[in-house]
Design a protein around this motif. Structure first.
Motif, PDB file in Angstrom:
ATOM      1  N   PHE A   1       2.643 -10.785 -12.353  1.00  0.00           N
ATOM      2  CA  PHE A   1       3.536  -9.645 -12.196  1.00  0.00           C
ATOM      3  C   PHE A   1       4.128  -9.280 -13.549  1.00  0.00           C
ATOM      4  CE2 PHE A   1       4.559 -11.642  -7.819  1.00  0.00           C
ATOM      5  CZ  PHE A   1       3.387 -11.145  -7.299  1.00  0.00           C
ATOM      6  N   GLU A   2       3.972  -8.020 -13.945  1.00  0.00           N
ATOM      7  CA  GLU A   2       4.474  -7.561 -15.236  1.00  0.00           C
ATOM      8  C   GLU A   2       5.649  -6.607 -15.098  1.00  0.00           C
ATOM      9  OE1 GLU A   2       1.136  -5.949 -17.306  1.00  0.00           O
ATOM     10  OE2 GLU A   2       0.303  -7.925 -17.740  1.00  0.00           O
ATOM     11  N   GLY A   3       6.125  -6.409 -13.899  1.00  0.00           N
ATOM     12  CA  GLY A   3       7.254  -5.514 -13.646  1.00  0.00           C
ATOM     13  C   GLY A   3       7.408  -5.312 -12.160  1.00  0.00           C
ATOM     14  N   THR A   4       8.479  -4.636 -11.774  1.00  0.00           N
ATOM     15  CA  THR A   4       8.771  -4.454 -10.354  1.00  0.00           C
ATOM     16  C   THR A   4       7.681  -3.665  -9.637  1.00  0.00           C
ATOM     17  OG1 THR A   4      10.139  -2.579 -11.051  1.00  0.00           O
ATOM     18  CG2 THR A   4      11.262  -4.654 -10.584  1.00  0.00           C
ATOM     19  N   ALA A   5       7.219  -2.583 -10.253  1.00  0.00           N
ATOM     20  CA  ALA A   5       6.181  -1.762  -9.614  1.00  0.00           C
ATOM     21  C   ALA A   5       4.853  -2.513  -9.562  1.00  0.00           C
ATOM     22  CB  ALA A   5       6.014  -0.443 -10.364  1.00  0.00           C
TER      23      ALA A   5
ATOM     24  N   LEU B   1       4.134   6.449  -2.583  1.00  0.00           N
ATOM     25  CA  LEU B   1       4.176   5.409  -3.615  1.00  0.00           C
ATOM     26  C   LEU B   1       2.836   4.702  -3.712  1.00  0.00           C
ATOM     27  CD1 LEU B   1       5.662   3.696  -5.707  1.00  0.00           C
ATOM     28  CD2 LEU B   1       6.407   2.198  -3.830  1.00  0.00           C
ATOM     29  N   ARG B   2       2.221   4.440  -2.586  1.00  0.00           N
ATOM     30  CA  ARG B   2       0.910   3.778  -2.575  1.00  0.00           C
ATOM     31  C   ARG B   2      -0.109   4.613  -3.346  1.00  0.00           C
ATOM     32  NH1 ARG B   2      -3.903   3.227   0.197  1.00  0.00           N
ATOM     33  NH2 ARG B   2      -4.453   1.089   0.831  1.00  0.00           N
ATOM     34  N   GLU B   3      -0.078   5.909  -3.103  1.00  0.00           N
ATOM     35  CA  GLU B   3      -0.996   6.818  -3.790  1.00  0.00           C
ATOM     36  C   GLU B   3      -0.758   6.800  -5.295  1.00  0.00           C
ATOM     37  OE1 GLU B   3      -1.801  11.662  -4.009  1.00  0.00           O
ATOM     38  OE2 GLU B   3      -0.644  10.810  -2.349  1.00  0.00           O
ATOM     39  N   VAL B   4       0.511   6.848  -5.701  1.00  0.00           N
ATOM     40  CA  VAL B   4       0.860   6.856  -7.125  1.00  0.00           C
ATOM     41  C   VAL B   4       0.401   5.568  -7.801  1.00  0.00           C
ATOM     42  CG1 VAL B   4       2.805   6.781  -8.741  1.00  0.00           C
ATOM     43  CG2 VAL B   4       2.776   8.465  -6.886  1.00  0.00           C
ATOM     44  N   LEU B   5       0.654   4.433  -7.170  1.00  0.00           N
ATOM     45  CA  LEU B   5       0.283   3.152  -7.768  1.00  0.00           C
ATOM     46  C   LEU B   5      -1.227   3.002  -7.876  1.00  0.00           C
ATOM     47  CD1 LEU B   5       2.835   0.711  -6.079  1.00  0.00           C
ATOM     48  CD2 LEU B   5       2.918   1.658  -8.391  1.00  0.00           C
TER      49      LEU B   5
ATOM     50  N   LEU C   1       4.158  -0.005 -14.419  1.00  0.00           N
ATOM     51  CA  LEU C   1       4.576  -1.391 -14.279  1.00  0.00           C
ATOM     52  C   LEU C   1       5.967  -1.551 -13.680  1.00  0.00           C
ATOM     53  CD1 LEU C   1       3.355  -2.797 -17.723  1.00  0.00           C
ATOM     54  CD2 LEU C   1       2.177  -2.901 -15.514  1.00  0.00           C
ATOM     55  N   ASP C   2       6.885  -0.658 -14.053  1.00  0.00           N
ATOM     56  CA  ASP C   2       8.293  -0.850 -13.704  1.00  0.00           C
ATOM     57  C   ASP C   2       8.848   0.416 -13.041  1.00  0.00           C
ATOM     58  OD1 ASP C   2      10.776  -2.676 -14.285  1.00  0.00           O
ATOM     59  OD2 ASP C   2      11.399  -0.649 -14.840  1.00  0.00           O
TER      60      ASP C   2
ATOM     61  N   VAL D   1       7.972   4.513 -12.910  1.00  0.00           N
ATOM     62  CA  VAL D   1       7.808   5.206 -11.632  1.00  0.00           C
ATOM     63  C   VAL D   1       8.791   6.372 -11.497  1.00  0.00           C
ATOM     64  CG1 VAL D   1       7.910   5.003  -9.123  1.00  0.00           C
ATOM     65  CG2 VAL D   1       6.847   3.186 -10.484  1.00  0.00           C
ATOM     66  N   ILE D   2      10.079   6.118 -11.739  1.00  0.00           N
ATOM     67  CA  ILE D   2      11.066   7.199 -11.592  1.00  0.00           C
ATOM     68  C   ILE D   2      10.771   8.359 -12.536  1.00  0.00           C
ATOM     69  CG2 ILE D   2      13.506   7.813 -11.810  1.00  0.00           C
ATOM     70  CD1 ILE D   2      14.201   5.017 -10.826  1.00  0.00           C
ATOM     71  N   PRO D   3      10.519   8.112 -13.841  1.00  0.00           N
ATOM     72  CA  PRO D   3      10.156   9.242 -14.709  1.00  0.00           C
ATOM     73  C   PRO D   3       8.915   9.988 -14.235  1.00  0.00           C
ATOM     74  CG  PRO D   3      10.774   7.349 -16.036  1.00  0.00           C
ATOM     75  CD  PRO D   3      10.706   6.866 -14.623  1.00  0.00           C
ATOM     76  N   SER D   4       7.937   9.249 -13.705  1.00  0.00           N
ATOM     77  CA  SER D   4       6.724   9.888 -13.203  1.00  0.00           C
ATOM     78  C   SER D   4       7.032  10.787 -12.013  1.00  0.00           C
ATOM     79  CB  SER D   4       5.696   8.827 -12.803  1.00  0.00           C
ATOM     80  OG  SER D   4       4.568   9.408 -12.186  1.00  0.00           O
TER      81      SER D   4
END
Length: 363
Positions: A82-86, A184-188, A199-200, A205-208
């Motif tokens: 794991f490299e970050g929350t996302a 979110l699943r689609e974005v990841l 990663l985070d 994620v929020i900026p995206s």
């Protein structure tokens, strides 16, 4: 937190005499009617796993509910941990898909607070949001320490600033998110099929979401909340825990904080013991003076010792004529006779199972 997390994950660190930090998040889930919880950690998970078990202590072990410990693993994409929350969510997509949720609530395991997540979800639905971020108004002078959400008059997020030098608002992210899971699943999946950069949540994620014009809103929280990820904040939260003026009402029967109970004998306070404005949990032996402090279960404080403004974790042993002021003494630590720990300048810390002030010929 290094000395206290040498052998255990941060959410498993003791708190408030009777609890571990993760108990507050799990209790919020239970009280909010959440039935399925996945716990993700990759550092020293054993004590945390043993404490959480299958969620029985929080009433999360029913037929259609449960707590699942999602073990860390190296995934197929180059053996990454794991490299970050996302990234942690991405690595556990299979588990989430099995639950088949409409919404995904993402929480941190090292915060002390009480929150009704159902109220946050209702706000998420009312706003037809793709993502809702819980925020807390912090003093303006402290805002630069947090991720700051700038909003319009409808509480829609229009800008996110990561620890800005000159913040435009004081709405600090609490690290609590509700996502529409399908989006979110689609974005990841899209990101990890291209560049692996998602990663985070805060950094990526929020900026995206904001760049793509998603409906992103804040949920305003106004209760007690403390991130106990540092020694100073952990000490402060424990001192606030025994302060009757603070609004974290641990005795509120309508919103209980549950934990995995340990069985200890009654306390034994000798004739020389003196206890003032303190919390003494079961199984303690006290022959010294305790003031404005917390003694967790099975702590020993021998004759002539003085403890003030301190948090003593389970199983710690304090010798004779010891002076402890503004300190945290770790789980199963041993403090030898005549030792002085003075945290007037910086909070004093004795680590997990650490032994100090003890000579080889001392009993």
């Amino acid at each position: 937190m290094g000395k206290l997390t040498k052998n255990i994950a941060k959410p498993a660190v003791p708190f408030g005499g009777r609890y571990r930090i993760i108990d507050f998040t799990l209790s919020n889930c239970a009280n909010s009617g959440i039935k399925n919880v996945g716990v993700v950690t990759q550092y020293q998970p054993l004590a945390l796993n043993n404490h959480v078990d299958n969620g029985t202590s929080w009433g999360l072990d029913g037929i259609n509910s449960g707590v699942t410990i999602l073990q860390p693993y190296a995934g197929s994409e180059g053996g990454k941990w794991f490299e970050g929350t996302a990234h942690a969510i991405y690595q556990n997509i299979a588990y989430i898909d099995e639950m088949n949720p409409e919404y995904l609530l993402v929480l941190s395991g090292d915060h002390i607070y009480k929150m009704d997540y159902e109220e946050m979800l209702e706000t998420h639905k009312a706003n037809e949001a793709s993502l809702t971020v819980a925020v807390l108004e912090v003093p303006e002078k402290e805002a630069s320490r947090f991720g700051i959400m700038n909003t319009d008059e409808n509480d829609r997020i229009i800008e996110f600033e990561e620890k800005p030098e000159n913040p435009k608002s004081n709405l600090a992210s609490m690290g609590i998110y509700i996502f529409d899971w399908s989006r979110l699943r689609e974005v990841l999946l899209s990101s990890y099929s291209k560049d692996d950069h998602m990663l985070d949540f805060g950094k990526h994620v929020i900026p995206s979401y904001l760049e793509s014009g998603e409906n992103v809103f804040v949920y305003r929280f106004d209760g007690y909340w403390k991130d106990v990820g540092t020694i100073d904040s952990l000490w402060e939260a424990n001192m606030e825990f025994i302060n009757p003026e603070m609004n974290l009402n641990i005795r509120d029967k309508s919103w209980r904080v549950y934990s995995r109970n340990t069985i200890s004998p009654p306390n034994f306070l000798t004739d020389t013991a003196s206890v003032t404005d303190s919390l003494i949990v079961d199984g303690c032996y006290v022959a010294g003076s305790i003031k404005n402090s917390i003694l967790s279960n099975d702590v020993q404080v021998k004759e002539g010792s003085q403890i003030t403004d301190s948090f003593i974790m389970p199983g710690a042993s304090i010798g004779r004529n010891v002076s402890i002021h503004r300190a945290i003494i770790g789980e199963d630590a041993v403090v030898g006779d005549n030792t002085v720990i003075d945290g007037t300048e910086d909070i004093g810390v004795v680590g997990y199972s650490e032994v100090i002030g003890v000579t080889m010929d001392e009993d």
